[in-house]
Design a protein around this motif. Structure first.
Motif, PDB file in Angstrom:
ATOM      1  N   GLY A  65       0.814  -1.211   0.000  1.00 26.71           N
ATOM      2  CA  GLY A  65       0.000   0.000   0.000  1.00 26.71           C
ATOM      3  C   GLY A  65       0.851   1.266   0.000  1.00 26.71           C
ATOM      4  O   GLY A  65       2.074   1.224  -0.143  1.00 26.71           O
ATOM      5  N   ARG A  66       0.180   2.388   0.221  1.00 27.31           N
ATOM      6  CA  ARG A  66       0.859   3.687   0.241  1.00 27.31           C
ATOM      7  C   ARG A  66       1.360   3.998   1.646  1.00 27.31           C
ATOM      8  O   ARG A  66       0.785   3.563   2.633  1.00 27.31           O
ATOM      9  N   ASN A  67       2.404   4.813   1.698  1.00 29.11           N
ATOM     10  CA  ASN A  67       2.943   5.343   2.953  1.00 29.11           C
ATOM     11  C   ASN A  67       3.338   4.258   3.957  1.00 29.11           C
ATOM     12  O   ASN A  67       3.035   4.349   5.138  1.00 29.11           O
ATOM     13  N   VAL A  68       4.025   3.242   3.491  1.00 34.26           N
ATOM     14  CA  VAL A  68       4.547   2.220   4.390  1.00 34.26           C
ATOM     15  C   VAL A  68       5.918   2.690   4.881  1.00 34.26           C
ATOM     16  O   VAL A  68       6.745   3.132   4.096  1.00 34.26           O
ATOM     17  N   THR A  69       6.143   2.607   6.194  1.00 32.90           N
ATOM     18  CA  THR A  69       7.406   3.024   6.787  1.00 32.90           C
ATOM     19  C   THR A  69       8.162   1.787   7.252  1.00 32.90           C
ATOM     20  O   THR A  69       7.622   0.963   7.988  1.00 32.90           O
ATOM     21  N   TYR A  70       9.407   1.671   6.811  1.00 33.07           N
ATOM     22  CA  TYR A  70      10.267   0.551   7.178  1.00 33.07           C
ATOM     23  C   TYR A  70      11.441   1.093   7.981  1.00 33.07           C
ATOM     24  O   TYR A  70      12.246   1.857   7.462  1.00 33.07           O
ATOM     25  N   TYR A  71      11.555   0.699   9.231  1.00 33.07           N
ATOM     26  CA  TYR A  71      12.735   1.050  10.015  1.00 33.07           C
ATOM     27  C   TYR A  71      13.880   0.151   9.578  1.00 33.07           C
ATOM     28  O   TYR A  71      13.647  -0.960   9.093  1.00 33.07           O
ATOM     29  N   PRO A  72      15.114   0.594   9.759  1.00 31.98           N
ATOM     30  CA  PRO A  72      16.248  -0.271   9.411  1.00 31.98           C
ATOM     31  C   PRO A  72      16.253  -1.528  10.275  1.00 31.98           C
ATOM     32  O   PRO A  72      15.801  -1.509  11.422  1.00 31.98           O
ATOM     33  N   GLY A  73      16.744  -2.614   9.726  1.00 30.25           N
ATOM     34  CA  GLY A  73      16.916  -3.835  10.496  1.00 30.25           C
ATOM     35  C   GLY A  73      15.756  -4.804  10.472  1.00 30.25           C
ATOM     36  O   GLY A  73      15.768  -5.777  11.222  1.00 30.25           O
ATOM     37  N   ILE A  74      14.742  -4.574   9.629  1.00 29.23           N
ATOM     38  CA  ILE A  74      13.659  -5.555   9.532  1.00 29.23           C
ATOM     39  C   ILE A  74      14.059  -6.650   8.557  1.00 29.23           C
ATOM     40  O   ILE A  74      14.975  -6.476   7.749  1.00 29.23           O
TER      41      ILE A  74
END
Length: 80
Positions: free
Chosen positions: A36-45
């Motif tokens: 979807g739109r506006n997915v946020t991924y932090y580092p380290g996933i």
């Protein structure tokens, strides 16, 4: 297999910036994921394999998240 895991580790090690989140979403889409739109991924996933994943709009994946999608994973809209 090692090359795939290395590539995923490099992509998901990128900072949590809008530009890099677009790159990460497109990386998942190329492999068959529905993102979807506006997915946020932090580092380290870690997400492996990426082909049976479905992420809704405005999803936030925090540091340390591990998703194994062998049987399919769906995360709905506005999920943290």
């Amino acid at each position: 297999m090692c090359t795939y895991e290395l590539m995923s580790a490099l992509v998901f090690a990128l900072p949590r910036h809008r530009f890099f989140n677009i790159i990460k979403s497109n990386y998942l889409r190329i492999q068959g994921g529905i993102i979807g739109r506006n997915v946020t991924y932090y580092p380290g996933i870690k997400i492996n394999p990426c082909m049976k994943i479905r992420l809704g709009d405005n999803v936030d994946l925090a540091w340390g998240v591990i998703i194994t999608t062998g049987g399919g994973v769906e995360i709905g809209n506005r999920t943290l």
